[in-house]
Design a protein around this motif. Sequence first.
Motif, PDB file in Angstrom:
ATOM      1  N   ARG A  71       0.829  -1.216   0.000  1.00 30.63           N
ATOM      2  CA  ARG A  71       0.000   0.000   0.000  1.00 30.63           C
ATOM      3  C   ARG A  71       0.858   1.260   0.000  1.00 30.63           C
ATOM      4  O   ARG A  71       0.458   2.297  -0.515  1.00 30.63           O
ATOM      5  N   VAL A  96      -3.037   0.488 -12.026  1.00 33.06           N
ATOM      6  CA  VAL A  96      -2.082  -0.617 -11.946  1.00 33.06           C
ATOM      7  C   VAL A  96      -1.296  -0.762 -13.250  1.00 33.06           C
ATOM      8  O   VAL A  96      -0.089  -0.997 -13.233  1.00 33.06           O
ATOM      9  N   PRO A 152      -5.010   1.083  -6.733  1.00 30.50           N
ATOM     10  CA  PRO A 152      -4.616   0.227  -5.605  1.00 30.50           C
ATOM     11  C   PRO A 152      -5.673   0.054  -4.513  1.00 30.50           C
ATOM     12  O   PRO A 152      -5.792  -1.028  -3.928  1.00 30.50           O
ATOM     13  N   HIS A 153      -6.456   1.108  -4.228  1.00 30.00           N
ATOM     14  CA  HIS A 153      -7.434   0.992  -3.144  1.00 30.00           C
ATOM     15  C   HIS A 153      -8.550   0.001  -3.450  1.00 30.00           C
ATOM     16  O   HIS A 153      -9.309  -0.377  -2.547  1.00 30.00           O
ATOM     17  N   PHE A 187      -8.086  -3.086  -4.312  1.00 27.46           N
ATOM     18  CA  PHE A 187      -7.569  -4.443  -4.144  1.00 27.46           C
ATOM     19  C   PHE A 187      -7.387  -4.782  -2.667  1.00 27.46           C
ATOM     20  O   PHE A 187      -7.176  -3.899  -1.826  1.00 27.46           O
ATOM     21  N   LEU A 226      -2.669  -6.773  -3.695  1.00 25.32           N
ATOM     22  CA  LEU A 226      -1.688  -5.697  -3.839  1.00 25.32           C
ATOM     23  C   LEU A 226      -0.258  -6.234  -3.809  1.00 25.32           C
ATOM     24  O   LEU A 226       0.608  -5.762  -4.554  1.00 25.32           O
TER      25      LEU A 226
END
Length: 272
Positions: free
Chosen positions: A105, A114, A153-154, A156, A161
């Motif tokens: 993270r 991504v 990213p948020h 996953f 991640l």
Amino acid sequence: MSAATPILALKAVSQTYRLARQSLFAPRPTLTVLDGIDFDVRAGEAVGLVGESGSGKTTLTRMLTGVERPRGGEVLFDGADVWAMDAPARAGFRRAVQMVLQNPRSSLDPRMRVGTSLLEPLRSLRIGGDHLARIHEVLDQVGLSRSALERFPHEFSGGQLQRIAIARALMPNPRVLIADEPVSALDVSIQAQVLNLLKDLVRDLGLGLVFIAHDLSVVAYTTSRVSVMSSGRIVEVGRPLDLFTAPRAEATQSLVGAVLRVETGLAGNALD
């Protein structure tokens, strides 16, 4: 190069830091962080490095990746001193040795999709070729669908991640992965999935893997050879089973005592 020859090795590596003066006219004291370290990894081999906090694991990692120059000894890549290489050889070393960090993270840009994150290593290292094909190949290797490329990213889970972080490390087609506490930020139920992925990559791609942690049980599951660090030195080297059943060094005994076992419940010493 022989298969028995290490891809990446440290030979008698030492590192000291100059500290602040205690008084105006006093000499600056020094702190020895690494003291005569020998360490290596070969193709298709997973080796572990364990030790308590402050043992020198982070500094050793900086040596393996060429981020920091040792005060003494050599960092060797394919038998050549990393710090004596010319620019093209040094660029090859940078591509060949990649890191997987503890917390995905914090290592992934939350504002970047991504797909863009996976392109970054190829752009920064100036690697040509079909970038999209390489991205798809790496996604398959880490078990992610191509729909992940358009997400942030948020969106996953922690385990997903870390797979993305591993995929990014694989993008330059490295020969060595250095995984620094790669599962300590994950739920226990997810840790085994990531560990199995790393084992598969070592087997299928012939990678050298350096797995760094303070948890001997996690390293033992993933690696075939383990070095135990304490106070800047490697105090014991052996197969995980041997270290579990007959630890000789005091530091190894402490790490073994910290492993929780079903038959003893919560018996054991907690690590800091």
